[in-house]
Structure formats: structure tokens, C-alpha cells
Design a protein around this motif. Sequence first.
Motif, mmCIF file in Angstrom:
data_model
loop_
_atom_site.group_PDB
_atom_site.id
_atom_site.type_symbol
_atom_site.label_atom_id
_atom_site.label_comp_id
_atom_site.label_asym_id
_atom_site.label_seq_id
_atom_site.Cartn_x
_atom_site.Cartn_y
_atom_site.Cartn_z
ATOM 1 N N GLN A 156 0.832 -1.199 0.000
ATOM 2 C CA GLN A 156 0.000 0.000 0.000
ATOM 3 C C GLN A 156 0.869 1.253 0.000
ATOM 4 O O GLN A 156 0.565 2.243 -0.684
ATOM 5 N N THR A 157 1.968 1.204 0.749
ATOM 6 C CA THR A 157 2.912 2.331 0.748
ATOM 7 C C THR A 157 3.540 2.503 -0.628
ATOM 8 O O THR A 157 3.601 3.625 -1.158
ATOM 9 N N LYS A 158 3.993 1.406 -1.208
ATOM 10 C CA LYS A 158 4.646 1.471 -2.519
ATOM 11 C C LYS A 158 3.685 1.982 -3.591
ATOM 12 O O LYS A 158 4.055 2.815 -4.428
ATOM 13 N N LEU A 172 -1.911 5.627 1.125
ATOM 14 C CA LEU A 172 -0.920 5.884 2.170
ATOM 15 C C LEU A 172 -1.573 5.910 3.549
ATOM 16 O O LEU A 172 -0.992 5.444 4.534
ATOM 17 N N ALA A 205 -2.067 2.357 4.646
ATOM 18 C CA ALA A 205 -0.795 1.762 5.064
ATOM 19 C C ALA A 205 -0.360 2.301 6.425
ATOM 20 O O ALA A 205 0.096 1.540 7.291
ATOM 21 N N ALA A 206 -0.495 3.611 6.616
ATOM 22 C CA ALA A 206 -0.071 4.221 7.884
ATOM 23 C C ALA A 206 -0.890 3.685 9.052
ATOM 24 O O ALA A 206 -0.349 3.403 10.128
ATOM 25 N N GLU A 256 2.602 1.244 8.860
ATOM 26 C CA GLU A 256 3.718 1.548 7.950
ATOM 27 C C GLU A 256 4.268 2.949 8.239
ATOM 28 O O GLU A 256 3.632 3.965 7.934
ATOM 29 N N GLN A 282 6.851 4.655 6.941
ATOM 30 C CA GLN A 282 7.149 5.489 5.781
ATOM 31 C C GLN A 282 5.879 6.118 5.215
ATOM 32 O O GLN A 282 5.888 7.274 4.779
ATOM 33 N N ALA A 283 4.786 5.377 5.244
ATOM 34 C CA ALA A 283 3.516 5.918 4.745
ATOM 35 C C ALA A 283 3.072 7.095 5.592
ATOM 36 O O ALA A 283 2.589 8.108 5.072
#
Length: 588
Positions: free
Chosen positions: A248-250, A272, A275-276, A280, A282-283
Motif C-alpha cells: 500500500q505504501t509502494k 498511504l 498503510a499508515a 507503515e 514510511q507511509a
Amino acid sequence: MSLKLRIAAQFSRDAKLAYGISLMEAGEDPARGFSVLSSLASQGVTEAQFRVGRAYLDGMGVPPSLEEGARWTQMAAESGHVQAQFVLATLYTIGLPEGFEAQKKVSIAANAQPRPRVPDFRQGGVWARKAATAGYPDAQALLGYILTNGPEDLADQQEAFDWYEKAAQGGSSQGHLGLGMAYLYRAQDDETRQRATEELKKATRGGLSTAFYLLGVIFEQGVGQPRDPSAAAHYYRQAAEKGMPAAQTKYGLALLEGRGVTRDMQRAETWLRRAALNGETQAAALLGDIYARGGELPPNYIEAAKWYRLAADQGHGPAARALGLLYLTGAGVHRDPNEAARWFRVSAERGDRTADSDLGNLALSGTGSEEEKRALKARFERAAQDGDLVGAFNLGVCLAEGVGTVRDERTAAVWMKRAADGVVNAQYWLGRMMVEGRGFETNIAEGCAWLEKAAAAGMTDAQMLLAQMLVTGRAVGGKDHARAMAMYQTAAERGQVDAMFALGAMYGGGHDVPEDRVEAQVWFRRAAERGNGLAQLMLGRYLVRGLAGVRDEDEGRRWLQRASAQNIDEAKAELAKLGGHEPAARVG
């Protein structure tokens, strides 16, 4: 349910088993089906024990219970039920509750806290090997996984590879996944990498999100074939839709940057966010960037702070620095230099050298105890002596301002000059010290040259100082209000609050640039909303007097009150002139 089967169930144990299974699988009456199967399981019927175990694990016809599910599954496994052996191996590998005993029936209170799950690769391996040896493909894949990822004394990469091959030959998607990953691990040439890709593609037929994700990585990075952003985005989307947070982040990042897919800020934010919320880091940091920078979506510093904090709490260095900057400027959070310093330290401890520079600047604000300042100075000195240019810059700041040490501007100048070749902040400080005659003989020309260098690199403080010198005429070449205004504009657009106020003042009149009070009010408002007291004063004046064409005494009074709360004496005087408290009528 046929009448014949119901009647037969009254006399035949096999028919009763079939009857219970049909009730469960059809969903017709799972509670009744569980009752029938439970009775048979208690009589030692292996298939019924397995089915009862699955019922407990799935919460089908009975409240879910991991312990009871594992207990009944182990009974069936010990009687040679191959599928039960595989399920039990999976449970041990993922982790059963601490202290689990297969022979002990559990009774858990409704409000009891679940016990932590403890993976046991050894027991998992024992049961996986039994089912694998019996020819169960998914068990063969699981045994390969255990031999790949288990304890060092259990690991055997070659045996794992052999089991993955057998599993793949038996049609197991997990086998294809394990084989593909094994090929990637041992790949020395593109041919082997391409074999890995083919195995992973076969694994996707079973809908395995990890296979989709790894294919995304392969096509994004060009592993064994040319890079293909479109294929990477396609595979990341497939894995994202199956709930994989990393994918999902990618995919969100691909949508954000338009890599292999049409750029779509709204959909990027959606993915994002998913994902967060699934952990995640990074997200969460990317969401902070989206809300802080605005663009297609309006800036929302409160949302930015929320997501930066989520990422920073999980150890994301750049997010911690970004959160520190929000606290430093008061955007989306209350302005708090001490809190800013705390987050800069978090970021610096995780290797963010820019945050180290921020800490050096913050040291000037008096943040922290004297002991903390001495420790900070000692840290910078060690780094500087090791040849670190950021450390040299920060040591120069400490020496120039007497932070954690005795003020020594001449030594500060030496360290600052050493750092200036590689640190933009040092270029600004070096230029400033030269034009102010601190640690050097006053040298306006050379000082401005360093300031120009820092300003060209985007250093807003350098842009501000140069602009002020261009306004007053101290810069090389004398006054140049048009260029000063351009520098204020550049700094303001990068979020420098004082530059926003200065730009408003330039537009407001009295300078060698065209007057534009509407634009002046726009910039005063931007600075006022970020806590600048003088901008709050000016915005209040503009609104009370209608200087930009629209008079709103009520809102103007509120801004004057906020400026007054910051001890701006002129705001207090303006409020005294207004008198009364009733809102004035809005006029055009």
C-alpha cells in the motif's frame, strides 16, 4: 440436507460424521453441526477431532478459542490426520499462547487478557515434516519456510530448497513462493533471477500478496530484466488490494509521483492512509509531507503534525525533524522550541545530519539545562575533531554564542570557515559573522558573498539577512528594494514566517516597489496565522481600518487582541482607541 442422510445418522457413525460436516459446511446449522461433531470427537473419531479443532479456530458454531482449537487439532494430528498435522505445524510456527499444553482443556474467563503467542519452530518443524513426508504440498512448503527462517541449528537452506521444489511440483502456491524467494536468494546471474520471477508469477495464481509485492520490487528495481515502472505499479496494486501495508505504501508512492501510473494525489493519500493505519512508518511520513506541502490538496498543518508524530514515534528520523520544524514555527501545533529540540534530538540520534544542524541553531535559543548544553557542545566537538563538517559548524555556533562553553568568537570563526565548504548553515553564519565583525575584521563584500552562496542554496535565514541589508543599503551596491522583495518572496514561499511579515510590509508601501495593500494583507494574514505578533498587529489594523478595501472591525479586534497577548504595545494602543466590545458592521 437429505432425509436419507438424517435417518442414516441415527444408526451409522460415518453417516453421523457426514451429517455434522454437511451442517457445518453448508452453514445451515453450524451450532448443531458442532454438537454432532463434538460428540464424535469425544469418542475418538479422528476426522471429527480435526473438524472440531477447525470450528474452534474459525469460531464456526462455537465461540472461537485458539487453545481449544489447537488441542483438538493435536489429537487428530497424533492419530495421523495429515491435514491436522499441517494446521498444527502452522499454529506452532505462528505461535501458540504461552504455556499452552495440548493435553489440558482450557477454561478462560470472559474478561481474561489473551496470553502472548510464542512461536515454536521446533514443534512446528516436527509436525510439518510428518505432513510433508506424507506428501501434503502446503506442509512441504511450510517445512521449507521453517528450515529457511528457523533457529540457526535448525536451518538448512538446501533441504528447504528441495522441499519448496516438491511443494511447487505438487501445485502449492506457497511452494512456488518459497522457490521463487530461494532463487532470488541464491541468484548469481540473470537467468536464475528470471526463474525466480517465473516462480513468483505462478505463486500469484494462489493470490499470495507477498508474491505480488516481490514482483513489484523486481520490476521496480530491474532484477534480472529491465526496469518496468508500469509492471511494478500493477503488482504493487494487486498486493495493496490484498491488504499488504508495505505494498500500500509502494502503490501510494507510485500514485504520488506518477511512476508507472497516472499521478493521482487523492488516491495516493487514500492508499498511504491505509498503510499508515496498518503500521507503515514510511507511509505516515509521506502523509505528513503531503499535508505540510499542500499542492493539489490544501496545506493542513494539524494533519501533517498528526502523521509526522505517528512516524516519529516509530523511529522515523526525517519525520521527527519535520515535526520539530512544526513546533519551531507553530504550524499545526503550539509553538514550543523545547519540544522542537526534543524531536530534533530524536532525528539526530537516528542519523539525520540536517537535524544536527537544527540542534546547533536551537542551542542559541537557550533550550535545555547548562549540563545538557555542555554535553551537546562536547558531542559537537568530538564530531568536529573527527572531521565531520556538521559537527564543526555546530561547535562554531556553541563557541560563537557561549553555549555550553565560554564565548570565543575567534575560535568559532576558525571552525565555521572549516565547515563552510560543505554546510550551508555554516556559509550563512560565516557571512553573518563577517558583516557583523565577529571573530573577523568587518568585511561586507566577503560576508555578502558567503550569504549569497547560502541564499542560492535555499537557506531562508541567509535570504532574510541579505534582503534586510538590501533594504537598508548595507549590502554591496547599496539599496535594492526590488531584489530584497524577491528574496523575501522566496523565503516566504518556503515557510519563513518573518519573511511573510516583511513581504507584507514591502507591499504595504513606503518602499521603492509598487504598493499593493490587498497583497500586503494576504501576507500579513499568512504570518499572523503562524503566530507572528507584528503581523497580527498589522492584519488587525488593516481589517479595522479597511486598508485593503474591506473593513471588518470584529475580526480586526480579534487579531489585535492576539497581538496584545504577545505584548505588542501598539496593539494594546489600537484596542484602547477602539474601546467597547460590540462587533462593528461589515462594510464594503
